[in-house]
Design a protein around this motif. Sequence first.
Motif, mmCIF file in Angstrom:
data_model
loop_
_atom_site.group_PDB
_atom_site.id
_atom_site.type_symbol
_atom_site.label_atom_id
_atom_site.label_comp_id
_atom_site.label_asym_id
_atom_site.label_seq_id
_atom_site.Cartn_x
_atom_site.Cartn_y
_atom_site.Cartn_z
ATOM 1 N N SER A 44 0.814 -1.216 0.000
ATOM 2 C CA SER A 44 0.000 0.000 0.000
ATOM 3 C C SER A 44 0.847 1.266 0.000
ATOM 4 N N ASP A 45 2.123 1.123 0.366
ATOM 5 C CA ASP A 45 3.018 2.284 0.412
ATOM 6 C C ASP A 45 3.743 2.528 -0.906
ATOM 7 N N LEU A 46 3.617 1.595 -1.840
ATOM 8 C CA LEU A 46 4.325 1.721 -3.111
ATOM 9 C C LEU A 46 3.654 2.760 -3.994
ATOM 10 N N LYS A 47 4.408 3.711 -4.434
ATOM 11 C CA LYS A 47 3.904 4.785 -5.287
ATOM 12 C C LYS A 47 4.671 4.766 -6.613
ATOM 13 N N PRO A 48 4.064 5.283 -7.681
ATOM 14 C CA PRO A 48 4.803 5.382 -8.948
ATOM 15 C C PRO A 48 6.099 6.162 -8.754
ATOM 16 N N VAL A 49 7.153 5.661 -9.368
ATOM 17 C CA VAL A 49 8.468 6.290 -9.204
ATOM 18 C C VAL A 49 8.589 7.440 -10.198
ATOM 19 N N GLU A 50 8.576 8.645 -9.673
ATOM 20 C CA GLU A 50 8.661 9.836 -10.525
ATOM 21 C C GLU A 50 10.107 10.324 -10.624
ATOM 22 N N GLY A 51 10.349 11.186 -11.606
ATOM 23 C CA GLY A 51 11.645 11.831 -11.732
ATOM 24 C C GLY A 51 12.754 10.961 -12.282
ATOM 25 N N LEU A 52 12.395 9.923 -13.054
ATOM 26 C CA LEU A 52 13.443 9.101 -13.661
ATOM 27 C C LEU A 52 14.026 9.812 -14.883
ATOM 28 N N PRO A 53 15.237 9.451 -15.294
ATOM 29 C CA PRO A 53 15.906 10.164 -16.394
ATOM 30 C C PRO A 53 15.426 9.739 -17.781
ATOM 31 N N PHE A 54 14.110 9.635 -17.943
ATOM 32 C CA PHE A 54 13.508 9.326 -19.234
ATOM 33 C C PHE A 54 12.471 10.399 -19.567
ATOM 34 N N GLU A 55 12.221 10.575 -20.854
ATOM 35 C CA GLU A 55 11.157 11.480 -21.276
ATOM 36 C C GLU A 55 9.831 11.013 -20.672
ATOM 37 N N ARG A 56 9.051 11.962 -20.152
ATOM 38 C CA ARG A 56 7.749 11.655 -19.558
ATOM 39 C C ARG A 56 6.650 11.975 -20.563
ATOM 40 N N GLU A 58 2.403 12.075 -21.218
ATOM 41 C CA GLU A 58 1.135 12.181 -20.491
ATOM 42 C C GLU A 58 -0.042 12.082 -21.448
ATOM 43 N N HIS A 59 -1.137 11.478 -20.955
ATOM 44 C CA HIS A 59 -2.347 11.327 -21.763
ATOM 45 C C HIS A 59 -3.546 11.122 -20.837
ATOM 46 N N GLU A 60 -4.473 12.038 -20.868
ATOM 47 C CA GLU A 60 -5.733 11.933 -20.129
ATOM 48 C C GLU A 60 -5.530 11.544 -18.667
ATOM 49 N N GLY A 61 -4.637 12.255 -18.019
ATOM 50 C CA GLY A 61 -4.409 12.030 -16.592
ATOM 51 C C GLY A 61 -3.454 10.893 -16.273
ATOM 52 N N LEU A 62 -3.004 10.138 -17.268
ATOM 53 C CA LEU A 62 -2.033 9.069 -17.069
ATOM 54 C C LEU A 62 -0.666 9.525 -17.576
ATOM 55 N N TRP A 63 0.377 8.890 -17.100
ATOM 56 C CA TRP A 63 1.719 9.217 -17.576
ATOM 57 C C TRP A 63 2.600 7.982 -17.533
ATOM 58 N N TRP A 64 3.662 8.009 -18.345
ATOM 59 C CA TRP A 64 4.612 6.908 -18.414
ATOM 60 C C TRP A 64 5.900 7.420 -19.042
ATOM 61 N N TYR A 65 6.890 6.561 -19.109
ATOM 62 C CA TYR A 65 8.199 6.958 -19.632
ATOM 63 C C TYR A 65 8.419 6.444 -21.054
ATOM 64 N N ALA A 66 9.202 7.192 -21.829
ATOM 65 C CA ALA A 66 9.563 6.783 -23.192
ATOM 66 C C ALA A 66 10.706 5.786 -23.106
ATOM 67 N N ALA A 67 10.341 4.559 -22.766
ATOM 68 C CA ALA A 67 11.309 3.476 -22.610
ATOM 69 C C ALA A 67 10.628 2.195 -23.066
ATOM 70 N N SER A 68 11.204 1.527 -24.036
ATOM 71 C CA SER A 68 10.545 0.390 -24.659
ATOM 72 C C SER A 68 10.566 -0.849 -23.769
ATOM 73 N N SER A 69 9.745 -1.821 -24.146
ATOM 74 C CA SER A 69 9.840 -3.153 -23.571
ATOM 75 C C SER A 69 11.129 -3.805 -24.062
ATOM 76 N N PRO A 70 11.580 -4.871 -23.413
ATOM 77 C CA PRO A 70 12.838 -5.494 -23.825
ATOM 78 C C PRO A 70 12.759 -6.134 -25.206
ATOM 79 N N ILE A 71 13.849 -6.050 -25.927
ATOM 80 C CA ILE A 71 14.000 -6.697 -27.233
ATOM 81 C C ILE A 71 15.110 -7.728 -27.095
ATOM 82 N N PRO A 194 6.999 2.107 -13.100
ATOM 83 C CA PRO A 194 7.445 1.241 -12.009
ATOM 84 C C PRO A 194 6.980 1.778 -10.642
ATOM 85 N N PRO A 195 6.704 0.843 -9.718
ATOM 86 C CA PRO A 195 6.716 -0.611 -9.854
ATOM 87 C C PRO A 195 5.468 -1.101 -10.601
#
Length: 213
Positions: A44-56, A58-71, A194-195
């Motif tokens: 319950s204490d886990l929060k989205p990790v903000e401020g990572l060194p990736f482009e952020r 945003e879309h309709e109140g959601l956000w994520w980083y410009a980092a692909s899935s593994p290849i 993440p997480p």
Amino acid sequence: MITAHLKNGFISRNPWAPAIDGIVGAVIQRERLGDKEFCSPAPSDLKPVEGLPFERIEHEGLWWYAASSPIIVGAVGKERRYFHRRFDDHRERHLEHDKKVETTKGPYKAYRLYDVRVICRAIRWHAIGDRAEIDRCVSKISQVGGKRGSGFGEVLRWEITDDGDPRIARGHRPLPATLMERKGAVVMPYGLVPPARVHQVECVMPEERHDER
């Protein structure tokens, strides 16, 4: 582009892990929180990790980083291996009570799980961000994926280059179902940042990719 050159492959339960924002996020959170607090948070204490060194993004109140899935690079083979846990009848004689043993939950829960073992040369991610800070973070990581105690996921060296594809960085990753076309795609709850196991939303999942370069 970020590449982890591996000794013998890695283990993961799905094609979208390990995620590079999760790897970098773990390093930064450990630095922010300290070892004790980082290793023992309640879910319950886990929060989205903000401020990572990736482009952020945003879309309709959601956000994520410009980092692909593994290849996966230079795959040799893949195996799904199941493992089980059941209550040990021989342990029953040592219990201090005569109550029913609950095997659907709690300490004696029975389960059947699996992992996927991938034998390959490397894992590659496309990302947009601060190269120097990403390099600093991944240099602290010597293993990726699961079952590290069994020798899987050992990183021989990290390599960061400037020839990544921004379209792959932004598009080849779980994205909100409200943003993407669902037709023919896998749609499931997944963590955008993440997480990934918490704060999940309905996502359109990318197909698994391989690279032989």
